[in-house]
Scaffold this active site. Structure first.
Site: not given
Lengths: 137, 403
Positions: A37, A39, A63, A106
């Site tokens: 995915c 992350d 990211c 995130c």
């Protein structure tokens, strides 16, 4: 897409990067996300006898927003009690870092990492794992 | 050396100042409509267009009458594929393409499927090239068009165009190629290559944005496409709309410069690209994506395992590059081109595309190498996956919480 200054700050000078000994009884480790995915976060807390978080470390594959979210999370965790830490909401991270909608996941991952680290600590120390609300993603 | 450094020449190229100079008069005193037949303003504009048509034709080895000016390669792709599908409807309805094509081709094919087209999407091999035997096997009497790109925009691999067109023709189908990344970079000759239709764009070869062309063969065989834009019957009825005269003049000049400078430029660029690629590929756990023999001279696509592409690009803040990472797109899906090569999602997330160009200097490449190395190392210091890899943990054995 432009990043906020706070994201850039945490990304450029990430706080509390590193590794605590996951075998120590007073260390809780949360590893969330998946490489597929894009992350993966590992967040660790060190807890003293009074249930206070004395240290927190992270490493993140992801990211800039994912790195900033986990860096900020470790900053917030230090000095908090476990109960206070459980109250950290992903939207607090979103607000502080001014994350755009596409990057909210995130912050969700960072919240999951905090809860997962706390649960690891609880189980290690003979407490039952907390029922975590199903991930919102 | 000025920062940031532009290494995204597959996305677009800067306008060559010589092209700008050729265009400028057509914005001001040579402003006429090329379709105005009755006065000097129109004639002057038409002259500019005619000259550009010659310059374009010369670059790809065709005649001027075989060039249809469009707004760019996307329009040319649409015109070619939809135009052939409609024009040759009584001959068949089968189209063959590949999974690594540009969206302008893939989505046009998908559009036609809703209108009764049958489309075969060929898989590519690990190196990004199609399997000629699979193409041959996919051909049917109903096949009217084979559409395979010349050079790929993400990994730069160059397909065996001559062999592909020969197979298409053997079975009575036309061959169309989206050559946006190839024209002006490597020798493209529509006759030697057996191309019936070809799309390309000015802004990938140091010309302006908003102008491109479709080559349509007029002899052996004579190819026709149904127009997709109705109106005044410009461009031999195949593409109506007042001609973008300054843009077309710019495309012409860009083609001329590419024709004159291509050989030397390709040598210079492939030497720089190889330097960049070799230096970065010596880093641990880095992988070059796509065939390294059959490819464009100016592209390198490299995956740096255990770091995520968007995060990496943020650390390469003085470099303008692009990534196959999901995070750079709205879809949150990593590059479909890299996945078509069989790359795992995590390697696709970790990829960076470097696109060198006419104005890239060796000094810039040296800087890019250093900057990228530092960024990769920085991100790996932050990466839990890198730490696990270094501890010898098999990441594929971990049960990840998919989200």
């Amino acid at each position: 897409m432009a990043y906020s200054e706070k994201v850039i700050d945490h990304y450029t000078n990430p706080r509390n990067v590193g590794t605590l000994n996951k075998d120590n009884k007073n260390v809780g480790t949360g590893l969330v996300g998946a490489p597929e995915c894009g992350d993966v976060m590992r967040l660790q807390i060190e807890v003293d006898d009074n249930n206070m978080i004395t240290d927190a470390k992270f490493k993140t594959f992801g990211c800039g927003s994912a790195i900033a979210s986990s860096s900020l999370a470790t900053e917030w965790l230090k000095g908090k009690s476990i109960d206070e830490a459980l109250a950290i909401d992903n939207m607090d991270l979103v607000e502080e870092l001014a994350l755009p909608p596409v990057k909210i996941h995130c912050s969700v991952l960072a919240e999951d990492a905090i809860k997962s680290a706390i649960n690891d600590y609880r189980v290690k120390n003979g407490m039952e794992a907390l029922e975590l609300p199903k991930s919102h993603h | 050396m000025e920062l940031p450094i532009y290494l995204d020449n597959n996305a677009t190229t800067p306008l060559d100042p010589r092209v700008l100079e050729a265009m400028l008069p057509y914005f001001t005193n040579k402003f006429g409509n090329a379709a105005s037949r009755n006065h000097a303003f129109g004639w002057v504009a038409e002259e500019g267009v005619d000259y550009a048509r010659e310059q374009v034709a010369k670059l790809i080895g065709c005649t001027e009458k075989e060039i249809i000016f469009t707004s760019g390669a996307t329009e040319a792709d649409n015109l070619a594929i939809k135009g052939v599908f409609e024009m040759y409807a009584d001959k068949g309805n089968h189209i063959i393409t590949a999974t690594t094509e540009h969206k302008a081709v893939l989505d046009t094919c998908k559009h036609l499927e809703k209108q009764g087209a049958k489309v075969t999407y060929l898989q590519v091999k690990e190196d990004g090239l199609i399997d000629l035997a699979e193409l041959e096997a996919a051909m049917t009497p109903e096949t009217i068009l084979v559409t395979i790109m010349y050079g790929n925009n993400e990994i730069g691999v160059v397909q065996p165009i001559k062999e592909i067109s020969a197979i298409a023709h053997k079975h009575g189908a036309l061959f169309f190629t989206d050559a946006t990344q190839a024209v002006g970079k490597i020798p493209v000759d529509v006759n030697a290559d057996g191309i019936d239709l070809m799309a390309f764009s000015a802004h990938k070869m140091y010309g302006p944005k908003g102008v491109g062309a479709l080559y349509v063969r007029r002899k052996n065989p004579r190819v026709k496409v149904t127009s997709q834009m109705d109106g005044g019957g410009h461009e031999r009825g195949m593409r109506s709309g007042t001609l973008n005269v300054p843009g077309i003049v710019g495309l012409g000049k860009a083609c001329e410069l590419c024709r004159l400078e291509m050989d030397e430029e390709a040598k210079r660029l492939s030497a720089l690209r190889d330097k960049l690629e070799t230096s970065l590929n010596t880093m641990e756990e880095s992988y070059v994506n796509g065939n390294t023999q059959h490819r464009l001279p100016h592209v390198a696509n490299i995956s740096f395992k255990y770091v995520e592409g968007e995060g990496l690009m943020m650390a390469m803040k003085d470099l303008a590059v692009s990534s196959g990472s999901a995070c750079t797109s709205a879809s949150l899906e990593p590059s479909y081109v890299l996945k078509a090569l069989g790359l795992s999602d995590d390697l696709a997330h970790s990829s960076i595309r470097f696109g060198l160009g006419r104005f890239t200097t060796e000094e810039e490449v040296d800087y890019a190498i250093e900057n990228t190395r530092k960024a990769v190392n920085h991100l790996r210091d932050l990466s839990p996956l890198w730490e696990m890899f270094k501890e010898g943990i098999d990441l594929s054995k971990i049960e990840w919480a998919e989200h």
